[in-house]
Write a protein that holds these residues in place. Sequence first.
Motif, short mmCIF file in Angstrom:
data_model
loop_
_atom_site.label_atom_id
_atom_site.label_comp_id
_atom_site.label_asym_id
_atom_site.label_seq_id
_atom_site.Cartn_x
_atom_site.Cartn_y
_atom_site.Cartn_z
N GLY A 1 -98.52 -1.93 -6.22
CA GLY A 1 -99.14 -2.42 -4.99
C GLY A 1 -99.71 -3.81 -5.07
N VAL A 2 -99.68 -4.42 -6.25
CA VAL A 2 -100.17 -5.80 -6.42
C VAL A 2 -98.96 -6.71 -6.63
N VAL B 1 -90.73 3.58 -2.95
CA VAL B 1 -90.04 4.43 -3.93
C VAL B 1 -90.76 4.37 -5.27
N SER B 2 -91.07 3.17 -5.72
CA SER B 2 -91.70 2.99 -7.04
C SER B 2 -93.07 3.63 -7.12
N ARG B 3 -93.74 3.75 -5.98
CA ARG B 3 -95.12 4.24 -5.96
C ARG B 3 -95.21 5.63 -5.34
N VAL C 1 -82.71 -5.11 -5.80
CA VAL C 1 -84.02 -4.45 -5.81
C VAL C 1 -83.98 -3.39 -6.90
N VAL C 2 -84.99 -3.42 -7.77
CA VAL C 2 -85.14 -2.42 -8.83
C VAL C 2 -86.44 -1.67 -8.59
N MET C 3 -86.39 -0.36 -8.63
CA MET C 3 -87.57 0.48 -8.45
C MET C 3 -87.81 1.27 -9.73
N ASP C 4 -88.88 0.96 -10.41
CA ASP C 4 -89.21 1.57 -11.70
C ASP C 4 -90.42 2.49 -11.48
N LEU C 5 -90.15 3.77 -11.38
CA LEU C 5 -91.22 4.72 -11.09
C LEU C 5 -92.13 4.95 -12.28
N ASP C 6 -91.57 4.82 -13.48
CA ASP C 6 -92.38 5.05 -14.68
C ASP C 6 -93.47 3.98 -14.81
N ARG C 7 -93.15 2.74 -14.43
CA ARG C 7 -94.12 1.64 -14.52
C ARG C 7 -94.74 1.30 -13.18
N ARG C 8 -94.27 1.96 -12.10
CA ARG C 8 -94.73 1.69 -10.73
C ARG C 8 -94.52 0.21 -10.39
N VAL C 9 -93.34 -0.27 -10.76
CA VAL C 9 -92.97 -1.68 -10.58
C VAL C 9 -91.75 -1.78 -9.67
N THR C 10 -91.78 -2.77 -8.78
CA THR C 10 -90.62 -3.09 -7.95
C THR C 10 -90.28 -4.56 -8.15
#
Length: 382
Positions: free
Chosen positions: A39-40, A271-273, A340-349
Amino acid sequence: MITVEGTSTDRFEPVRAALEAHLESGEELGASIAVDVDGVMEVDLWGGYADEARTVPWEQDTVVNLWSTTKTLSSLAVLLLVDRGALDLHRPVAHYWPEFAARGKQDIEVRHVLAHTSGLSGWQQPFTMDDLYDGPTASARLAAQAPWWEPGSASGYHVQTQGQLVGELVRRVTGRTLTEFVDTEIAGPARADVQIGAREADWPRIAESVAPSPLSGMPAGLDPEGIFTRTLLGSPARDEHVDTSRWRRAELGAVNGHGNARGLARALSAVSRSGRVNGHQLLSADTVDKIFDVQADGVDLFLGVPVRWGMGFALADARTMPHLPTGRVCFWVGRGGSIVVMDLDRRVTFSYAMNRLGDGILGSERTLGYLRQVYDVLGSTD
């Protein structure tokens, strides 16, 4: 010296340096890069030029045609409707769109559309850009068409048809167009500068899309009945159609989304969050989890490279995207290199959008370089 505008935290300084180097060398014309960390927006960078003549600077609110990165917005729209109970991934498309059952398609499920396994990777010829721009005609032609392989047995990238299939499903269950749905249910709540097509009021801030030299005709030796050939010929949109008024006014949910890296990162950070964005729970964590239900895993019949398809997104796979970590990571790319990459483990987009198109099947060399820089940072700190 070309100045890169925007902000980035100290740890992501290598990403800024990489963008600056590509702009200086001329490899980039104009571009934007964003990295949202839970979110940042730790990276929100842009620079270069919005036109090939280098007379118009790429500004903070510059947007560009996204080509197939558009599909991430269309897939998110479907997931929202799944979350709300309006669509079921395992129900036949014909349950919502009765005409679609023709020619042996009665058992094709919604998930097959999202995972490019429906057998409808292109329109049967003859099919023109006039047909593509006419939404009812484009949908009717797909409804009347037989699949080109056994649905569900393999993926064959739905280059331009996926947007039509998703758009028709959205219209059937909501009474709204995909353009309207993305605008009100995704872009609005997320405060994301993304849209399908482009509102005329936004045309002055659209960067000119600059493509590589076009191929001269079809490559020799292709099987005219092969999936690659039929898909390519049955996907009529080409570089010369972009940046025209008809293109911008059309709803092509696979290829004519417009936005920039910041807008993409904001929208897809849902998605990431685990479904949450801009203070809104856009969809549930359980629905986000469905993305990672593998639907196909092998050499894609059109792309010719291994792709592990989940629900609406490709899943991280070292065979084709070596810079992505294993785990719960999904992505998709557009022609020329947007991603666009959505990394759920790191909550990074991570997202990247540019106007000078590069070469490559899944991202350009520039795409992969920025991706490597981002994960060099994340891997050393997280």
